[in-house]
Write a protein that holds these residues in place. Sequence first.
Motif, PDB file in Angstrom:
ATOM      1  N   THR A 311      34.916  15.858  20.789  1.00  0.00           N
ATOM      2  CA  THR A 311      34.218  16.077  22.094  1.00  0.00           C
ATOM      3  C   THR A 311      32.727  15.707  22.357  1.00  0.00           C
ATOM      4  OG1 THR A 311      35.678  17.968  21.945  1.00  0.00           O
ATOM      5  CG2 THR A 311      33.851  18.249  23.748  1.00  0.00           C
ATOM      6  N   ASP A 312      31.991  15.925  21.138  1.00  0.00           N
ATOM      7  CA  ASP A 312      30.596  15.674  21.303  1.00  0.00           C
ATOM      8  C   ASP A 312      30.580  14.118  21.151  1.00  0.00           C
ATOM      9  OD1 ASP A 312      29.780  18.153  21.025  1.00  0.00           O
ATOM     10  OD2 ASP A 312      29.352  18.137  19.074  1.00  0.00           O
ATOM     11  N   ILE A 313      31.316  13.241  20.728  1.00  0.00           N
ATOM     12  CA  ILE A 313      31.101  11.843  20.924  1.00  0.00           C
ATOM     13  C   ILE A 313      31.534  11.401  22.337  1.00  0.00           C
ATOM     14  CG2 ILE A 313      31.997   9.532  20.064  1.00  0.00           C
ATOM     15  CD1 ILE A 313      32.312  10.870  17.430  1.00  0.00           C
ATOM     16  N   SER A 314      32.577  12.156  22.614  1.00  0.00           N
ATOM     17  CA  SER A 314      32.868  11.667  24.000  1.00  0.00           C
ATOM     18  C   SER A 314      31.861  11.959  25.201  1.00  0.00           C
ATOM     19  CB  SER A 314      34.300  12.533  24.558  1.00  0.00           C
ATOM     20  OG  SER A 314      34.037  13.856  24.492  1.00  0.00           O
ATOM     21  N   TYR A 315      31.240  13.144  24.995  1.00  0.00           N
ATOM     22  CA  TYR A 315      30.136  13.493  25.851  1.00  0.00           C
ATOM     23  C   TYR A 315      28.966  12.215  26.133  1.00  0.00           C
ATOM     24  CZ  TYR A 315      30.770  18.453  26.567  1.00  0.00           C
ATOM     25  OH  TYR A 315      31.252  19.671  26.717  1.00  0.00           O
ATOM     26  N   THR A 316      28.731  11.486  24.900  1.00  0.00           N
ATOM     27  CA  THR A 316      27.851  10.424  24.925  1.00  0.00           C
ATOM     28  C   THR A 316      28.498   9.327  25.614  1.00  0.00           C
ATOM     29  OG1 THR A 316      28.493   9.577  22.989  1.00  0.00           O
ATOM     30  CG2 THR A 316      26.840  11.073  22.805  1.00  0.00           C
ATOM     31  N   LEU A 317      29.563   9.309  25.700  1.00  0.00           N
ATOM     32  CA  LEU A 317      30.325   7.984  26.773  1.00  0.00           C
ATOM     33  C   LEU A 317      30.372   8.344  28.024  1.00  0.00           C
ATOM     34  CD1 LEU A 317      33.402   7.159  24.214  1.00  0.00           C
ATOM     35  CD2 LEU A 317      30.998   6.206  24.350  1.00  0.00           C
ATOM     36  N   VAL A 318      30.580   9.521  28.469  1.00  0.00           N
ATOM     37  CA  VAL A 318      30.805   9.747  30.043  1.00  0.00           C
ATOM     38  C   VAL A 318      29.518  10.255  30.323  1.00  0.00           C
ATOM     39  CG1 VAL A 318      33.183  10.205  29.779  1.00  0.00           C
ATOM     40  CG2 VAL A 318      31.373  11.984  29.625  1.00  0.00           C
ATOM     41  N   ASP A 319      28.334  10.812  29.669  1.00  0.00           N
ATOM     42  CA  ASP A 319      27.258  11.290  30.282  1.00  0.00           C
ATOM     43  C   ASP A 319      25.919  10.831  29.487  1.00  0.00           C
ATOM     44  OD1 ASP A 319      25.297  12.710  31.259  1.00  0.00           O
ATOM     45  OD2 ASP A 319      26.109  14.706  30.983  1.00  0.00           O
ATOM     46  N   PRO A 320      25.273   9.726  30.132  1.00  0.00           N
ATOM     47  CA  PRO A 320      24.289   8.988  29.271  1.00  0.00           C
ATOM     48  C   PRO A 320      23.117   9.934  29.047  1.00  0.00           C
ATOM     49  CG  PRO A 320      24.642   8.155  31.529  1.00  0.00           C
ATOM     50  CD  PRO A 320      25.494   9.151  31.334  1.00  0.00           C
ATOM     51  N   ARG A 321      22.998  11.006  29.719  1.00  0.00           N
ATOM     52  CA  ARG A 321      21.706  12.003  29.257  1.00  0.00           C
ATOM     53  C   ARG A 321      22.210  12.569  27.971  1.00  0.00           C
ATOM     54  NH1 ARG A 321      22.511  15.717  34.480  1.00  0.00           N
ATOM     55  NH2 ARG A 321      24.663  15.380  33.668  1.00  0.00           N
ATOM     56  N   VAL A 322      23.504  12.730  27.432  1.00  0.00           N
ATOM     57  CA  VAL A 322      23.204  13.329  26.334  1.00  0.00           C
ATOM     58  C   VAL A 322      23.191  12.463  25.205  1.00  0.00           C
ATOM     59  CG1 VAL A 322      25.114  14.581  24.723  1.00  0.00           C
ATOM     60  CG2 VAL A 322      25.173  14.953  27.238  1.00  0.00           C
TER      61      VAL A 322
END
Lengths: 325, 488
Positions: A311-322
């Motif tokens: 989940t944490d890794i996927s966040y960086t893929l869809v949300d560049p702010r993370v």
Amino acid sequence: MIAYIIRRLLYAMPILIGVNVITFGLFFLVNTPDDMARMQLGVKRVTPEAIANWKQERGYDKPLLFNAAAPGLDKVTNTIFYEKSLRMFAFDFGRADDGRDIAREIRMRMGPSLAVAVPSFLVGLFIYITFALAFAFFRATYIDFWGVVICVAAMSISSMFYIIGGQYLIAKLWHLVPISGYSGGTDALRFVLLPAAVGVVAGFGGSTRLYRAFFLEEISKDYVRTARAKGLSESVVLFRHVLKNAMIPILTGVVVAIPFLFIGGLITESFFGIPGLGSYTIDAINSQDFAVVRSMVFIGSLLYIAGLLLTDISYTLVDPRVRLS
Amino acid sequence: MPFQTVILWTDWLIYLLVAVVVVTVVYVRGREHLLAPWRRVGHSASGMVGLTVLLMFVAVGLLDSLHYRPRLPSSEAASKVVYAAELKSALDAALEPLRSRREKTYSAPLASELFAKEMIERADGSQTRDYPRLKFGGAQLKDPGTESAASIARATVGGAAAGAVAWLFIALFVAAALAQSQRQHIHLAWGALWRGETPAPWRAVLLTILAIFLAGGAAVALAVNYHVLGTDKVGQDVFYLTLKSIRTALVIGTLTTLVMLPFALALGIAAGYFGGWVDDAIQYLYTTLNSIPSVLLIAAAVLMMQVYIDTRPELFPTAAQRADLRLLFLCIILGVTSWTGLCRLLRGEALKLKELEYIQAAHAFGVRHHRVISRHILPNVMHIVLISVVMEFSGLVLAEAVLSYVGVGVDPSMNSFGSMINNARLEMAREPMVWWSLAAAFVFMVTLVLAANLFADAVRDAFDPRVRTSALPLRSMKAPLPAKAGGA
């Protein structure tokens, strides 16, 4: 990125150890192996010899934590805690009550579980998002209203009724697919079709309604108004802006579930007779095979931790702010 | 005394819960700021319809929570009083005919004959293979083939009519109360009621009550002579089993949250408010518990409890007490696996609240931590607690069915929707199919869960500040809706 993943994996260790301690406490301290033996042997056949024999067969005849009688390092390793709990970290789960190697059984049963769970997961996700987006597009009209009504009604039906209903209608009444069973190769399609479809239908109400709420929350934000003010068409607003941004909350719930596809649906597999990990777990619970239940608890928590990481890794893929830090 | 009252563990907790609800109602009544969100719930038609149905279920569940042991008839007059080993409830007493009229095996709803053919001995001594008559279902009929349809129709119409009359009294009472409160004539109030012009959705509520009374009246009238929903494998009346299952579902849905609330509140608020190592420890605890799939944790715990109960039979005098303790333990286990979600929410909220000015001010005045928590934090997280309690209910009712199927649910001797489904599932393969227990469990469960979902939505819409602000501009954008849009 790699440093981050390694650090997260290190964080996971204390949690796994915690899970291990909890299961050890549940299975060996709350009830001693003697209790388990008495229960499994039944009231009639309980003799001290039978209990000793039962314990020896399973390796439960050792001391719990510290073996004072053993020489050297064996003081620690020749104990139940080491043999039954710590060895799990090396994926050595020991043997089930029927004498089979649990680790091998788990490897074999992953395939059928995935064969049912993956199509159900992917098709389901696509359908839920499509409908949720449609309801959001037609928001505050009769289509949306009745869509939500249907979702709430569908949510209120136990998943077991979907399974029973599906088996009755499609397999028994219309003879389209076999009621239950499984076989490998291309023949598997016949057996996978119904459980996967039932899985999609059973999850429809809850997921669609949840995703609709995510979409509606995005739609009421300022940047959407700006996009409309620029003169973008409603479909462009929905697909280019709303869909992308609503993916973040959707991913939170979805990615964490991906590792659990290995375990598959407990109930679904058991109803449809699919030889996956889910039915393995249920059979173990019914036959009170403590070794298998313990192993599945360990595997389950391992998969959960993997899900959090994903989940944490996927966040960086869809949300560049993370940023991973 | 003709009976000895018995209070089971879950009964105590149910009485406690009822007391909590009563105290809350009394407390909220005098306080306008607490009453306002409840008034919004009261104005939601779907929410009130859900509440009406829920209250019917709760009434059955409460009746089933008054337990006693009847006195056995003894030959010597009052020399020694002996009470039956079997536990009964007020519901059992009310449904005594349904409970005691056991058939031999399966019979279809409203049937006068058994479901399967058997060898019957005729009066002249010859044998034939036919459907035997039931002992109780349709026993008053001479020739079921020709008479039963008319008899069933008569009972249905009569019962429904009686229900309608009873309903009419309630409707008139509501209209009179409305007229009284608004100081207008009763026929004006009656008209306004049916045009849907009352502030509270009385029309929807009364229509719901009408539907329940019509179905209930017909069911009661039919139950006098028939098995309304058929009988199961050992000839028990399915209607009775279904009504008995309601208590189990309600207990699981409510007591679980009652059990877990103290943990979630104490740990969640402590983690958010104190921060530091307290926060780390609590976060570690709930991440660890969360990482075990709940079904497996429940299964492991219930297996262990079963070992405990089986190896210590001397602790449990009656089967009902053993089943009850198992039910309570199941609630505790479900609570242990489900408190983490609420705990996380409360932690986040406490984290946010402790930075607010009024809490800073309280600190500056030297108010102690426990006072700050009880006076400032706790009242401000109650809406989260309430929302998650009502949202959790339907999920728990559904979970019970699944757990009973897996074999780690309630005691097999206890009636529950899960065990009904589980038993009925085995009969799917029969030809023709035995469908009625499954259908009965389905209808009652869907009604209960749907009502709970509708009510929970209304409560969430009224109490969640986020939902209200984001939902309003949407509705004004397009044409106004005839009914509630269903919330977010």
